[in-house]
Scaffold this motif. Sequence first.
Motif, PDB file in Angstrom:
ATOM      1  N   GLN A 154      69.392 -15.958  87.087  1.00 40.57           N
ATOM      2  CA  GLN A 154      70.825 -15.874  87.381  1.00 40.57           C
ATOM      3  C   GLN A 154      71.686 -16.102  86.133  1.00 40.57           C
ATOM      4  O   GLN A 154      72.656 -16.842  86.152  1.00 40.57           O
ATOM      5  CB  GLN A 154      71.208 -16.873  88.476  1.00 40.57           C
ATOM      6  N   THR A 155      71.349 -15.428  85.058  1.00 35.10           N
ATOM      7  CA  THR A 155      72.167 -15.472  83.856  1.00 35.10           C
ATOM      8  C   THR A 155      73.193 -14.346  83.881  1.00 35.10           C
ATOM      9  O   THR A 155      73.015 -13.335  84.574  1.00 35.10           O
ATOM     10  CB  THR A 155      71.307 -15.332  82.592  1.00 35.10           C
ATOM     11  N   GLU A 156      74.269 -14.526  83.108  1.00 31.06           N
ATOM     12  CA  GLU A 156      75.288 -13.489  82.936  1.00 31.06           C
ATOM     13  C   GLU A 156      75.402 -13.164  81.458  1.00 31.06           C
ATOM     14  O   GLU A 156      75.600 -14.062  80.632  1.00 31.06           O
ATOM     15  CB  GLU A 156      76.636 -13.959  83.468  1.00 31.06           C
ATOM     16  N   THR A 157      75.287 -11.878  81.138  1.00 32.35           N
ATOM     17  CA  THR A 157      75.365 -11.426  79.753  1.00 32.35           C
ATOM     18  C   THR A 157      76.369 -10.285  79.667  1.00 32.35           C
ATOM     19  O   THR A 157      76.229  -9.280  80.376  1.00 32.35           O
ATOM     20  CB  THR A 157      73.996 -10.935  79.248  1.00 32.35           C
ATOM     21  N   THR A 158      77.366 -10.453  78.792  1.00 31.26           N
ATOM     22  CA  THR A 158      78.380  -9.415  78.591  1.00 31.26           C
ATOM     23  C   THR A 158      78.448  -9.079  77.106  1.00 31.26           C
ATOM     24  O   THR A 158      78.722  -9.963  76.279  1.00 31.26           O
ATOM     25  CB  THR A 158      79.762  -9.882  79.073  1.00 31.26           C
ATOM     26  N   LEU A 159      78.183  -7.825  76.774  1.00 29.08           N
ATOM     27  CA  LEU A 159      78.189  -7.383  75.384  1.00 29.08           C
ATOM     28  C   LEU A 159      79.245  -6.301  75.197  1.00 29.08           C
ATOM     29  O   LEU A 159      79.160  -5.240  75.814  1.00 29.08           O
ATOM     30  CB  LEU A 159      76.814  -6.843  74.978  1.00 29.08           C
ATOM     31  N   ASN A 160      80.234  -6.590  74.373  1.00 34.47           N
ATOM     32  CA  ASN A 160      81.257  -5.605  74.012  1.00 34.47           C
ATOM     33  C   ASN A 160      81.155  -5.328  72.514  1.00 34.47           C
ATOM     34  O   ASN A 160      81.153  -6.268  71.709  1.00 34.47           O
ATOM     35  CB  ASN A 160      82.658  -6.139  74.334  1.00 34.47           C
ATOM     36  N   GLY A 161      81.074  -4.063  72.131  1.00 31.20           N
ATOM     37  CA  GLY A 161      80.922  -3.727  70.723  1.00 31.20           C
ATOM     38  C   GLY A 161      81.844  -2.610  70.304  1.00 31.20           C
ATOM     39  O   GLY A 161      82.145  -1.693  71.087  1.00 31.20           O
ATOM     40  N   LEU A 162      82.325  -2.685  69.063  1.00 33.26           N
ATOM     41  CA  LEU A 162      83.159  -1.630  68.485  1.00 33.26           C
ATOM     42  C   LEU A 162      82.721  -1.391  67.051  1.00 33.26           C
ATOM     43  O   LEU A 162      82.702  -2.314  66.233  1.00 33.26           O
ATOM     44  CB  LEU A 162      84.636  -2.022  68.520  1.00 33.26           C
ATOM     45  N   THR A 163      82.370  -0.159  66.753  1.00 39.76           N
ATOM     46  CA  THR A 163      82.079   0.280  65.389  1.00 39.76           C
ATOM     47  C   THR A 163      83.148   1.273  64.978  1.00 39.76           C
ATOM     48  O   THR A 163      83.381   2.261  65.689  1.00 39.76           O
ATOM     49  CB  THR A 163      80.689   0.930  65.300  1.00 39.76           C
ATOM     50  N   MET A 164      83.785   1.028  63.839  1.00 39.74           N
ATOM     51  CA  MET A 164      84.844   1.913  63.361  1.00 39.74           C
ATOM     52  C   MET A 164      84.606   2.173  61.876  1.00 39.74           C
ATOM     53  O   MET A 164      84.823   1.296  61.032  1.00 39.74           O
ATOM     54  CB  MET A 164      86.213   1.278  63.599  1.00 39.74           C
ATOM     55  N   ILE A 165      84.145   3.378  61.539  1.00 40.40           N
ATOM     56  CA  ILE A 165      83.734   3.687  60.170  1.00 40.40           C
ATOM     57  C   ILE A 165      84.264   5.049  59.749  1.00 40.40           C
ATOM     58  O   ILE A 165      84.553   5.914  60.585  1.00 40.40           O
ATOM     59  CB  ILE A 165      82.202   3.650  60.023  1.00 40.40           C
ATOM     60  N   ALA A 166      84.372   5.230  58.433  1.00 43.84           N
ATOM     61  CA  ALA A 166      84.865   6.492  57.869  1.00 43.84           C
ATOM     62  C   ALA A 166      84.164   6.710  56.529  1.00 43.84           C
ATOM     63  O   ALA A 166      83.141   6.075  56.231  1.00 43.84           O
ATOM     64  CB  ALA A 166      86.385   6.454  57.721  1.00 43.84           C
ATOM     65  N   ASP A 167      84.731   7.623  55.700  1.00 42.02           N
ATOM     66  CA  ASP A 167      84.126   7.970  54.403  1.00 42.02           C
ATOM     67  C   ASP A 167      82.662   8.349  54.636  1.00 42.02           C
ATOM     68  O   ASP A 167      82.375   9.178  55.470  1.00 42.02           O
ATOM     69  CB  ASP A 167      84.284   6.819  53.417  1.00 42.02           C
ATOM     70  N   SER A 168      81.729   7.696  53.914  1.00 43.39           N
ATOM     71  CA  SER A 168      80.300   7.989  54.105  1.00 43.39           C
ATOM     72  C   SER A 168      79.557   6.749  54.593  1.00 43.39           C
ATOM     73  O   SER A 168      78.356   6.585  54.344  1.00 43.39           O
ATOM     74  CB  SER A 168      79.682   8.487  52.796  1.00 43.39           C
ATOM     75  N   GLN A 169      80.238   5.880  55.323  1.00 38.80           N
ATOM     76  CA  GLN A 169      79.613   4.663  55.834  1.00 38.80           C
ATOM     77  C   GLN A 169      78.512   4.979  56.845  1.00 38.80           C
ATOM     78  O   GLN A 169      78.576   5.976  57.568  1.00 38.80           O
ATOM     79  CB  GLN A 169      80.658   3.772  56.508  1.00 38.80           C
ATOM     80  N   VAL A 170      77.542   4.091  56.906  1.00 37.52           N
ATOM     81  CA  VAL A 170      76.490   4.130  57.922  1.00 37.52           C
ATOM     82  C   VAL A 170      76.499   2.790  58.654  1.00 37.52           C
ATOM     83  O   VAL A 170      76.443   1.733  58.019  1.00 37.52           O
ATOM     84  CB  VAL A 170      75.098   4.381  57.309  1.00 37.52           C
ATOM     85  N   ALA A 171      76.614   2.826  59.969  1.00 39.46           N
ATOM     86  CA  ALA A 171      76.634   1.596  60.771  1.00 39.46           C
ATOM     87  C   ALA A 171      75.657   1.748  61.924  1.00 39.46           C
ATOM     88  O   ALA A 171      75.778   2.677  62.727  1.00 39.46           O
ATOM     89  CB  ALA A 171      78.037   1.306  61.292  1.00 39.46           C
ATOM     90  N   ASP A 172      74.705   0.840  62.008  1.00 38.19           N
ATOM     91  CA  ASP A 172      73.619   0.906  62.991  1.00 38.19           C
ATOM     92  C   ASP A 172      73.674  -0.341  63.867  1.00 38.19           C
ATOM     93  O   ASP A 172      73.668  -1.465  63.368  1.00 38.19           O
ATOM     94  CB  ASP A 172      72.282   0.983  62.236  1.00 38.19           C
ATOM     95  N   THR A 173      73.724  -0.138  65.171  1.00 41.92           N
ATOM     96  CA  THR A 173      73.671  -1.244  66.130  1.00 41.92           C
ATOM     97  C   THR A 173      72.437  -1.080  67.006  1.00 41.92           C
ATOM     98  O   THR A 173      72.290  -0.064  67.682  1.00 41.92           O
ATOM     99  CB  THR A 173      74.929  -1.291  67.006  1.00 41.92           C
ATOM    100  N   HIS A 174      71.575  -2.066  66.968  1.00 34.80           N
ATOM    101  CA  HIS A 174      70.403  -2.096  67.831  1.00 34.80           C
ATOM    102  C   HIS A 174      70.498  -3.332  68.721  1.00 34.80           C
ATOM    103  O   HIS A 174      70.626  -4.451  68.229  1.00 34.80           O
ATOM    104  CB  HIS A 174      69.108  -2.182  67.008  1.00 34.80           C
ATOM    105  N   SER A 175      70.446  -3.134  70.018  1.00 39.06           N
ATOM    106  CA  SER A 175      70.473  -4.269  70.938  1.00 39.06           C
ATOM    107  C   SER A 175      69.254  -4.211  71.844  1.00 39.06           C
ATOM    108  O   SER A 175      68.750  -3.133  72.178  1.00 39.06           O
ATOM    109  CB  SER A 175      71.755  -4.276  71.776  1.00 39.06           C
TER     110      SER A 175
END
Length: 452
Positions: A297-318
């Motif tokens: 009976q756990t509660e888990t809330t995950l909110n994520g925002l990635t905001m990138i431009a130019d030649s950025q690389v952003a990786d989210t692994h959950s």
Amino acid sequence: MTIQVSPSAIPNSDAVSVTSTLLDRDAYLVGLLNQVTVPASEGWLQELRDRAANWVRHSTIPTTREEEWRFTDLSELRQVEFRRAVDKLNVETLHATSLQNAGDNRLVFVNGVYAPELSAVANLPSGVVVGNLSALSLPEQERVQQHLAQAEGALEVFTALNTAGISDVAVVLVAKNVIVATPIHLLFMTVAGETATISQPRCLVVAETGSQVSVVEDYQTTPDAEGVYLTNAVTEIVIADNAHVNHTRVERESKQAFHIGKTAVTQARYSRYTCHAITLGGKLSRHNLEILQTGEQTETTLNGLTMIADSQVADTHSAIALNHPYGTSKQLHKCIVGDRAHAVFNGKVFVPKPAQLTDAAQLNRNLLLSPKARVDTKPQLEITADNVKCAHGATVSQLEDDEIFYLQSRGIDANDARKLLVNAFAAEIINHIPVASLREELLHTVTTWKQG
């Protein structure tokens, strides 16, 4: 990686030493290890470092041939020779706004070194310990020893590298039934130098039974900073029965920086964990968010925002391992990608047979602002329980011409219409952040962001 490692965390030397031929498998990784190694000492912390270092020597830097790194190429990282960040630099180089927004309860680390003159932890209720490892009392250090480097996923190569080089730890300990009304801000500032540097922040948050705390974990650099550096950060959060942790993680490093972060969360029964993960900076960034449910009976809330431009690389692994019944998990991750940037999302939810009556939902929404922008998304559910409610999905879209036209028909020019739509897309995540000053700052960042 998946959360399928024994809770014993880093194995002992005998278990790791399969064969001497496996030592020093990756010369570049061993070079990083040599840079982060701290002077030897005695005691449990040195034993922890030694075991982790032994594991690193058996490991290699991940490549795109590995499924977990298929879309994130670290070859550019390997071309940089990083040196250990020099000890704490002149704190006057820090931007006053960063400290102002850090609030009244804060720990500040500069280039990985604790800065007590910038920190403020005096106005905390009884039963709350906030400080760096060396400043803790012996009983408090014993509490840290019980949890440090014990989370699942400790064998991941960058996590083990961080453990091998632990020199200090940002520690938050909340005693049983204590409610901390104001957020605790952990600010990690990097001041880039003439040479490429590596720093390894380490955090440990322990919320005991019935306690409540909000923690802001913030990675920044000085304004208009130039220079290449690597931040290899690890945060462990231990949530006991019926405790609640509200965690905000903001990564806004230099556009020339590399950032690799791990958040490992252990949730006991009836506990609640909320995470708001914001990724803005870094030439290449990666965040591994791993949740292990150890009670029902756990509660888990995950909110994520990635905001990138130019030649950025952003990786989210959950990865969320719901191993017990009656668990609830809600995840919404959004990506805004402009120019030639590349976003990656891989979210896994594991629901084995014992986890009956689990309710899990996962959604990844992506907004591409340029024809050359790219996103790779892979939401996953692995379910063997037969009485659950689970759903997942992903969307990839551009700004709709009809929406822009509608706003133009109301007297808003095309550029402002695009900004308004992007702001609305991001605000759904940012508005959940519990710290008003940080929320307003991030909304301003979105408003003034170059959209590509």
